[in-house]
Design a protein around this motif. Structure first.
Motif, PDB file in Angstrom:
ATOM      1  N   VAL A  43      42.123  42.603  54.622  1.00 22.07           N
ATOM      2  CA  VAL A  43      43.583  42.695  54.532  1.00 22.07           C
ATOM      3  C   VAL A  43      44.113  43.031  55.915  1.00 22.07           C
ATOM      4  CG1 VAL A  43      45.522  44.019  53.611  1.00 22.07           C
ATOM      5  CG2 VAL A  43      43.607  43.450  52.127  1.00 22.07           C
ATOM      6  N   ASP A  44      45.102  42.274  56.386  1.00 25.10           N
ATOM      7  CA  ASP A  44      45.819  42.576  57.617  1.00 25.10           C
ATOM      8  C   ASP A  44      47.252  42.887  57.252  1.00 25.10           C
ATOM      9  OD1 ASP A  44      44.023  42.158  59.898  1.00 25.10           O
ATOM     10  OD2 ASP A  44      43.922  40.097  59.186  1.00 25.10           O
ATOM     11  N   LEU A  45      47.765  44.000  57.758  1.00 26.57           N
ATOM     12  CA  LEU A  45      49.144  44.391  57.492  1.00 26.57           C
ATOM     13  C   LEU A  45      49.818  44.692  58.821  1.00 26.57           C
ATOM     14  CD1 LEU A  45      51.466  45.181  55.604  1.00 26.57           C
ATOM     15  CD2 LEU A  45      50.418  47.444  55.404  1.00 26.57           C
ATOM     16  N   THR A  46      50.905  43.978  59.111  1.00 28.60           N
ATOM     17  CA  THR A  46      51.685  44.198  60.326  1.00 28.60           C
ATOM     18  C   THR A  46      53.060  44.698  59.937  1.00 28.60           C
ATOM     19  OG1 THR A  46      50.529  42.408  61.460  1.00 28.60           O
ATOM     20  CG2 THR A  46      52.608  43.127  62.416  1.00 28.60           C
ATOM     21  N   PHE A  75      42.556  52.558  67.033  1.00 33.18           N
ATOM     22  CA  PHE A  75      41.588  53.429  66.362  1.00 33.18           C
ATOM     23  C   PHE A  75      40.779  52.634  65.350  1.00 33.18           C
ATOM     24  CE2 PHE A  75      45.025  56.210  67.649  1.00 33.18           C
ATOM     25  CZ  PHE A  75      44.354  57.302  68.174  1.00 33.18           C
ATOM     26  N   THR A  76      39.581  53.119  65.057  1.00 36.65           N
ATOM     27  CA  THR A  76      38.740  52.505  64.037  1.00 36.65           C
ATOM     28  C   THR A  76      37.941  53.590  63.317  1.00 36.65           C
ATOM     29  OG1 THR A  76      37.150  50.739  63.591  1.00 36.65           O
ATOM     30  CG2 THR A  76      36.769  52.049  65.568  1.00 36.65           C
ATOM     31  N   THR A  77      37.566  53.299  62.077  1.00 31.60           N
ATOM     32  CA  THR A  77      36.711  54.190  61.296  1.00 31.60           C
ATOM     33  C   THR A  77      36.101  53.400  60.144  1.00 31.60           C
ATOM     34  OG1 THR A  77      36.582  56.382  60.267  1.00 31.60           O
ATOM     35  CG2 THR A  77      38.462  55.024  59.655  1.00 31.60           C
ATOM     36  N   ARG A  78      35.170  54.025  59.461  1.00 27.06           N
ATOM     37  CA  ARG A  78      34.592  53.480  58.224  1.00 27.06           C
ATOM     38  C   ARG A  78      34.848  54.494  57.123  1.00 27.06           C
ATOM     39  NH1 ARG A  78      31.783  48.859  58.441  1.00 27.06           N
ATOM     40  NH2 ARG A  78      31.131  48.172  60.495  1.00 27.06           N
ATOM     41  N   MET A 109      47.363  47.149  60.797  1.00 33.89           N
ATOM     42  CA  MET A 109      46.153  47.734  60.222  1.00 33.89           C
ATOM     43  C   MET A 109      45.332  46.597  59.630  1.00 33.89           C
ATOM     44  SD  MET A 109      45.625  50.495  57.101  1.00 33.89           S
ATOM     45  CE  MET A 109      45.783  51.998  58.051  1.00 33.89           C
ATOM     46  N   ARG A 110      44.035  46.637  59.871  1.00 35.30           N
ATOM     47  CA  ARG A 110      43.104  45.670  59.281  1.00 35.30           C
ATOM     48  C   ARG A 110      42.066  46.455  58.491  1.00 35.30           C
ATOM     49  NH1 ARG A 110      41.066  42.019  63.412  1.00 35.30           N
ATOM     50  NH2 ARG A 110      42.819  40.761  62.731  1.00 35.30           N
ATOM     51  N   VAL A 111      41.859  46.049  57.252  1.00 32.79           N
ATOM     52  CA  VAL A 111      40.821  46.628  56.396  1.00 32.79           C
ATOM     53  C   VAL A 111      39.837  45.522  56.064  1.00 32.79           C
ATOM     54  CG1 VAL A 111      40.314  47.745  54.195  1.00 32.79           C
ATOM     55  CG2 VAL A 111      42.468  48.269  55.380  1.00 32.79           C
ATOM     56  N   GLU A 112      38.561  45.758  56.346  1.00 33.35           N
ATOM     57  CA  GLU A 112      37.496  44.813  56.002  1.00 33.35           C
ATOM     58  C   GLU A 112      36.506  45.543  55.117  1.00 33.35           C
ATOM     59  OE1 GLU A 112      36.551  42.159  59.693  1.00 33.35           O
ATOM     60  OE2 GLU A 112      37.065  44.183  60.392  1.00 33.35           O
ATOM     61  N   THR A 113      36.211  44.957  53.972  1.00 35.01           N
ATOM     62  CA  THR A 113      35.276  45.606  53.054  1.00 35.01           C
ATOM     63  C   THR A 113      33.856  45.476  53.584  1.00 35.01           C
ATOM     64  OG1 THR A 113      35.075  43.623  51.698  1.00 35.01           O
ATOM     65  CG2 THR A 113      36.744  45.242  51.046  1.00 35.01           C
ATOM     66  N   GLY A 114      33.004  46.353  53.113  1.00 36.22           N
ATOM     67  CA  GLY A 114      31.627  46.385  53.573  1.00 36.22           C
ATOM     68  C   GLY A 114      30.776  45.270  52.998  1.00 36.22           C
ATOM     69  N   LYS A 137      35.688  48.984  56.876  1.00 36.50           N
ATOM     70  CA  LYS A 137      35.987  49.215  58.284  1.00 36.50           C
ATOM     71  C   LYS A 137      37.497  49.078  58.443  1.00 36.50           C
ATOM     72  CE  LYS A 137      35.389  47.509  62.953  1.00 36.50           C
ATOM     73  NZ  LYS A 137      34.877  46.426  63.778  1.00 36.50           N
ATOM     74  N   ILE A 138      38.107  50.067  59.063  1.00 35.25           N
ATOM     75  CA  ILE A 138      39.549  50.034  59.297  1.00 35.25           C
ATOM     76  C   ILE A 138      39.797  50.041  60.791  1.00 35.25           C
ATOM     77  CG2 ILE A 138      41.741  51.238  59.014  1.00 35.25           C
ATOM     78  CD1 ILE A 138      40.772  52.322  56.427  1.00 35.25           C
ATOM     79  N   SER A 139      40.659  49.139  61.245  1.00 31.06           N
ATOM     80  CA  SER A 139      41.153  49.119  62.619  1.00 31.06           C
ATOM     81  C   SER A 139      42.662  49.234  62.524  1.00 31.06           C
ATOM     82  CB  SER A 139      40.773  47.818  63.321  1.00 31.06           C
ATOM     83  OG  SER A 139      39.374  47.644  63.318  1.00 31.06           O
TER      84      SER A 139
END
Length: 94
Positions: free
Chosen positions: A15-18, A53-56, A26-31, A39-41
């Motif tokens: 999911v990409d949300l601008t 920023f990024t995190t899992r 924000m980008r959310v990519e499932t594992g 993974k979130i950027s």
């Protein structure tokens, strides 16, 4: 809300949300099978420049942060968030 639900139930893998008025994203990519976490950027305005920023995290946390981001309440804080602004700046100079 649909995108957050899609992350939770597995309908969406990415999911990409601008936010168009501020151009934050924000980008959310499932594992995958090796790492089931999302993974979130994300971008966030810093005091001096735009920060990256990024995190899992779990699917549930990713969905919650996605909703907070949409409502403009999201703040990347805590030790789980890695600031990768320098890497983005370095890559953009190439």
């Amino acid at each position: 809300e649909v995108a957050a639900e899609g992350i939770l139930d597995g309908t969406y893998q990415s999911v990409d949300l601008t936010l168009t008025k501020s151009w934050l994203w924000m980008r959310v990519e499932t594992g995958d099978k090796t790492d089931g976490r999302c993974k979130i950027s994300v971008t966030h305005p810093g005091s001096d420049k735009l920060r990256f920023f990024t995190t899992r995290c779990t699917h549930r946390q990713a969905a919650a942060w996605l909703l907070e981001f949409f409502d403009e309440r999201f703040r990347p804080s805590g030790p789980e968030w890695k600031d990768y602004t320098r890497q983005v700046e370095k890559a953009s100079r190439r």
